[in-house]
Design an enzyme around this catalytic site. Structure first.
Site, PDB file in Angstrom:
ATOM      1  N   LYS A  77       0.711  -1.051   0.131  1.00 19.33           N
ATOM      2  CA  LYS A  77      -0.135   0.138   0.039  1.00 19.33           C
ATOM      3  C   LYS A  77       0.412   1.208   0.076  1.00 19.33           C
ATOM      4  CE  LYS A  77      -3.969   2.086   2.643  1.00 19.33           C
ATOM      5  NZ  LYS A  77      -3.851   2.097   3.548  1.00 19.33           N
ATOM      6  N   SER A 152      -9.410   1.813   3.183  1.00 21.85           N
ATOM      7  CA  SER A 152      -8.573   3.258   2.427  1.00 21.85           C
ATOM      8  C   SER A 152      -7.775   1.994   1.687  1.00 21.85           C
ATOM      9  CB  SER A 152      -8.385   3.566   3.114  1.00 21.85           C
ATOM     10  OG  SER A 152      -7.121   3.621   3.986  1.00 21.85           O
ATOM     11  N   SER A 176      -9.928  -0.084   7.805  1.00 25.83           N
ATOM     12  CA  SER A 176      -9.079   0.063   6.009  1.00 25.83           C
ATOM     13  C   SER A 176      -8.333  -1.385   5.337  1.00 25.83           C
ATOM     14  CB  SER A 176      -8.325   0.974   6.179  1.00 25.83           C
ATOM     15  OG  SER A 176      -8.613   2.623   6.140  1.00 25.83           O
TER      16      SER A 176
END
Lengths: 488, 481, 91
Positions: A77, A152, A176
């Site tokens: 990420k 997210s 997330s």
């Protein structure tokens, strides 16, 4: 190799000499490029990845010792800093920034000889539940590109679900990792707060942020978790406790397991199909020998309000460093002084959702409001923790839905921040309590969209939630369905 | 008070910042060295890079405890760090990590002499925090340049109660604090480098009245400046009030060239620091064992040592002061004094010959060519009459030059001649060779005796006891009258 | 709930245009109204949770262990003179 081969299968093939890491890395890069319309990747680190892959291949061929993930491609990420590889946290503020250091988890991936193939898209600074808040465009759900992948860590979930990579790292502050795992039909683990070092995870809300693994199977997640977990001299909040062998701990049945079912998680507002799917999963656990225990987490309705005060307050502080002085975006406009430079650079560099949270958090900490908002929320956080402590006196794990809904359509909720926040209701409480929770696929709704089952354990019981998730997974076939495949 | 014509009283409180004597920064492993080119002593934490996290330096905590114990603070077993927010280019994270509601040291006091009167001033607290970097403005380019070498350097902030009543109080207090932190090794106290500096809060009032509105004079890094700035500021506030005006609560800066304080209002907005506990750091737990260990290693403070030197060794206040200028000097003196009868003689030798020699050779006491034991041996030889003070000086020179031991020197050069017959013989020989001087003396020009003493000393190669030589000479001269 | 959005934006160093300020103000008012439900909880005797971890902050030994290359750092800076970061005059 099969697009959807697990990390465990890839390691076996690598060890048997049936495939090379260079071939696997090239295939992952090719799938990522071919699947570019998903928007999952922000940067592919082709050169670095292939260099490392070749090195791992050489060492493996020479019979030298190699790490636990030797040669396996993985995505990271973009919230996590990678030396020499652009890191933006999905923000224009950091566009083009090349960090001069590696996050501790990235060092650990390198030490385990995993191959970092690139950086994954996300909501800006991890603020969002749909991945529509990336400055570099949304991510689409591999099961239905008109829908969001969740957020997210939407890029992480989508890249794993679509078979670009078998593993990915995400971060979870209020859901997330778990919510996008649920929306994309993959496994995602939020570790106990402190179990994985946060050094190099770009801070959103420091008392809540955790890095965690994504995979398509529980075993893969356990394998990756073993690499990530452990103490770190660079993170004061990283726990010193020893790390169990999560992979070896999988197996066994569920006989005697007490599964708590919190009534507050099956209430009005939950999509009936989600509820039915999760209830079926509960019945499956029961059929495997677990006992269902009704429990109550009475302060659940206060969790979202508590979270949005604490998380935004911390975010307003953590994001103060983006001032256009040492790194990051600086306005090209004429400025009258330094204060003006800051205000313009920050206004241009941050997106809407980030600004909204900075303003809310600044307000909650400002003179005269601290006690009413921040301190109050910290006290309610205590009540939420006590809820879980009481519940875990009566059960071993809690089983709940991850999200009240399945993946929604892009643009559907983007204009109503409060409604978007409320969708995190089932993932936020365990974040506030610092528990560990995993999202594991447990079925599909009528539109063919995945539904996730959340298993919540007490602090440091990653082994327990993974064992339960694994037993459930082994008794079901949800994890064998993949987007774009026949029957999917 | 000089500045006040009528009955005004000043109320002053100092906040002193002392840089802790550590190798690395308070929350990371970047070095704290001074004077390097800009931005060399940096790392991800110093720069506030995204993802960087603080980890507390043990030494910084220990030094703060050391200071707290020395000044009688209560050491809080559980203190905490908070974030103090403001935007400034030299503050990389947009917040300073400091201690707010839960400092590590609470209370304490500083005792010092103000114009010969002993006074004790209370402390509010001592807390740990990180320093900021440095902005330098370049008028040529119109830009400001930021050097973060200093950012993250550990500081203690020593917050005094507002109990100082004059600039003299403030200066004596600040000097006393400085002396303590240096003596403890808590800080090098280097004021030119900004490692010891203060903010002075000052207001004036009619005696007995509530506190007046205060101003804060920021970042004063010399004792003299503090005194001058306070003198000026007190007079300014009194003048404002006596003209019927009101003092504005504000930050002011001291301009030493102009000799005035100037308002810095307008340079800053009203602050709202938005303090909250730093989630990246947990509670700082200090246990009894650590506190006991630090307490066991506390040295005697300079003021206590000065008083002890006066009382135990019978030294003058001046001598005690000179001999306690450094811990090394004080322990050297004590080592010498322990080996002789008269501590005053030890004091004189150290303050005279020894310091002059070290000064001349540019050496520290630690590198003295004459160890304390050797000097004590030399002084004991004087006290025992084995050598004269004059011979002792020659011996000392030899000790400095060749490292010779006093006993060896005496063995080589012989001791002092005190035998009356030997001295008499030498005197007679000199008088026989100096008829002109003898005549001079006998004609009443007695000054010439100095020359004759010198001749006798030469004859005996400096070893005759000078007092005896003098007495025998006079007697022999009289005998020749 | 009305908040002085301009003041807060100034504290946060965020320049907002009028439309943005109005929109954000309305949204924040709505969120704060929602947050107001916390007022209904009696927390008088509840200690705040600052950390979920019940452990003391660890200490590092005082040793120089880290330094990073100035060139690499300055390369990422919007403005510098080869040694220092540069900004408009600091008033």
């Amino acid at each position: 190799m099969n697009t959807f081969a697990t990390a465990g299968e890839l390691l076996a093939a690598l060890d048997a000499g049936e495939v090379t890491s260079v071939a696997l890395t090239e295939a992952a890069l090719a799938r990522a490029r071919a699947g570019a319309e998903l928007g999952a990747w922000l940067h592919l680190a082709e050169e670095q990845a292939l260099t490392r892959a070749a090195d791992v291949d050489r060492r493996r061929a020479a019979g030298e010792p190699v790490g636990a993930l030797a040669g396996v491609p993985i995505g990271v990420k973009d919230q996590i800093v990678t030396r020499g590889i652009p890191t933006t946290a999905g923000s224009k503020m950091l566009a083009g920034w090349v960090p001069p250091y590696d996050a501790t988890v990235v060092e650990r991936l390198h030490a385990a000889d995993a191959i970092v193939v690139g950086k994954l898209n996300q909501d800006e600074f991890a603020m969002g539940s749909s991945n529509e808040r990336s400055a570099f465009g949304p991510v689409r759900n591999p099961w239905d590109p008109s829908r969001v992948p969740g957020g997210s860590s939407g890029g992480s979930a989508a890249a794993v679900a679509a078979g670009h990579v078998p593993l990915a790292l995400g971060t979870d502050t209020g859901g997330s990792i778990r919510q996008p795992a649920s929306f994309c039909g993959v496994v995602g683990l939020k570790p106990t707060y402190g179990r994985v070092s946060r050094y190099g995870a770009i801070a959103f809300a420091s008392s809540l942020d955790q890095i965690g693994p994504f995979g398509r199977t529980v075993a893969d997640v356990a394998r990756l978790m073993g690499v990530l977990a452990g103490p770190d001299d660079h993170d004061s909040t990283a726990l010193r406790s020893p790390v169990p062998d999560y992979l070896a701990g999988l197996g066994g049945d569920l006989a005697g397991l007490r599964v708590g079912v919190p009534e507050e998680y099956f209430v009005a507002g939950i999509d009936p199909e989600v509820e039915a799917t999760v209830r079926a999963a509960l019945a499956q656990l029961e059929a495997q020998g677990a006992t269902l225990v009704p429990v109550s987490l009475p302060h659940t309705p206060y969790a979202v309000a508590t979270y949005y005060i604490l998380a935004t307050a911390e975010a307003s502080s953590n994001l103060a460093r983006y001032d256009g002085v040492r790194f990051g975006h600086r306005t090209a406009e004429r400025v009258s002084d330094v204060a003006d430079l800051y205000a313009k650079s920050r206004a241009e560099g941050f997106g809407d959702e980030v600004k909204r949270r900075i303003i809310l958090g600044t307000y909650a900490l400002s003179s005269g409001y601290y006690d009413a908002y921040y301190l109050k929320a910290q006290k309610v956080r205590t009540l939420l923790r006590r809820d879980f402590e009481a519940a875990f006196a009566a059960c071993d794990v809690l089983a709940t839905p991850v999200s009240p809904v399945t993946a929604f359509r892009l643009g559907e909720r983007v204009d109503d921040p409060l409604q978007m926040y409320l969708a995190d209701i089932f993932t936020i409480p365990s974040s506030l309590a610092g528990n560990t929770s995993v999202s594991v696929p447990c079925g599909f709704d009528g539109a063919g969209l995945p539904v996730g089952l959340q298993l919540i354990g007490p602090p440091l019981e990653e082994g327990r939630v993974l064992r339960v998730a694994h037993a459930y997974e082994q008794a079901t076939a949800w994890h064998r369905r993949h987007p774009g495949e026949e029957g999917a | 008070m000089a500045a006040s014509g009528g009955a005004w009283e000043a109320v002053i409180g100092l906040e002193i910042h002392a840089q802790l004597a550590t190798e690395s920064k308070i929350f990371c492993g970047a070095p704290t060295s001074f004077g390097d080119a800009p931005n060399l002593n940096i790392d991800p934490v110093t720069l506030g890079l995204p993802g960087a996290l603080p980890v507390l330096n043990r030494r910084a905590v220990e030094l703060a405890i050391r200071l707290g114990l020395a000044v009688g603070s209560r050491i809080d077993r559980a203190s905490r760090f908070a974030r103090k927010h403001y935007f400034y280019p030299d503050l990389p994270k947009g917040y300073q990590i400091s201690q707010f509601e839960e400092p590590i040291c609470v209370g304490g006091q500083i005792t010092c002499d103000v114009d010969g009167v002993e006074k004790t001033f209370g402390l509010t607290r001592i807390h740990l925090e990180e320093d900021a970097g440095k902005n330098v403005h370049d008028p040529k380019t119109g830009r400001s340049y930021i050097d973060l070498n200093r950012a993250g350097t550990p500081l203690v902030e020593i917050v005094g109660e507002p109990v100082l009543r004059s600039p003299a109080d403030a200066v004596a207090y600040m000097k006393a604090v400085h002396e303590i932190v240096v003596a403890l090794g808590v800080s090098d106290g280097n004021m030119e480098q900004g490692n010891f500096r203060c903010d002075a809060n000052v207001s004036v009032r009619r005696p007995g009245a509530p506190f007046g509105t205060r101003t804060e004079i920021k970042n004063v890094n010399s004792f003299r400046f503090v005194g001058r700035a306070l003198e000026y500021e007190i007079a300014r506030q009194i003048a404002v009030l006596e003209e019927g005006g009101a003092v504005v609560q504000e930050t002011r800066g001291w301009d030493d060239d102009a000799g005035v304080t100037r308002s810095q209002r307008g340079k800053e907005e009203a602050h709202d620091y938005r303090y909250f506990p730093d989630p990246d750091l947990m509670v700082v737990h200090v246990d009894e064992a650590l506190i006991d260990a630090i307490r066991a290693e506390l040295p005697e403070l300079p003021r206590a040592r000065r008083l002890r030197f006066e009382h135990s060794y019978g030294l003058s206040a001046y001598d005690a002061d000179v001999l306690t200028q450094s811990p090394a000097r004080a322990s050297y003196f004590e080592a010498v004094a322990g080996g002789v009868k008269d501590p005053k003689l030890a004091a004189n030798w150290i303050m005279g010959e020894l310091l002059a020699t070290l000064n001349r050779e540019g050496k520290d006491l630690e590198a003295s060519p004459v160890p304390a034991a050797a000097l004590a041996e030399l002084i004991a030889l004087i006290e025992g009459g084995t050598i004269s003070s004059k011979m002792a000086k020659d011996c000392f020179s030899a000790m400095v030059a060749d490292g010779v031991a006093p006993a060896a020197w005496v063995k080589q050069h012989g001791g002092q001649i005190t035998d009356e017959g030997a001295i008499q013989a030498a005197v007679e020989a000199v008088l026989d060779q100096s008829p002109a001087q003898v005549a001079e003396f006998l004609s009443g020009k007695e000054k010439v005796i100095g020359y004759l003493v010198g001749q006798v000393m030469r004859q005996t190669r400096g070893k005759a006891n000078p007092q005896q030589v003098n007495a025998v000479l006079r007697a022999s001269l009289e005998a020749r009258r | 709930m009305e908040i002085d959005i301009r003041h807060v934006a100034r504290l946060a160093r965020l320049e907002l245009d009028a439309a943005e300020a109005a929109r954000l103000g309305a949204q924040l008012g709505q969120i704060l109204d929602y947050v107001a439900q916390l007022d209904g909880l009696d927390t008088a005797d509840v200690p705040p949770t600052t950390h979920v971890l019940p452990v003391a902050t660890p200490w590092r030994e005082d040793a120089v262990t880290a330094r990073i290359d100035r060139e690499e750092v300055l390369a990422a800076a919007p403005e510098h003179d080869g040694e220092a970061f540069a900004v408009p005059k600091v008033v």
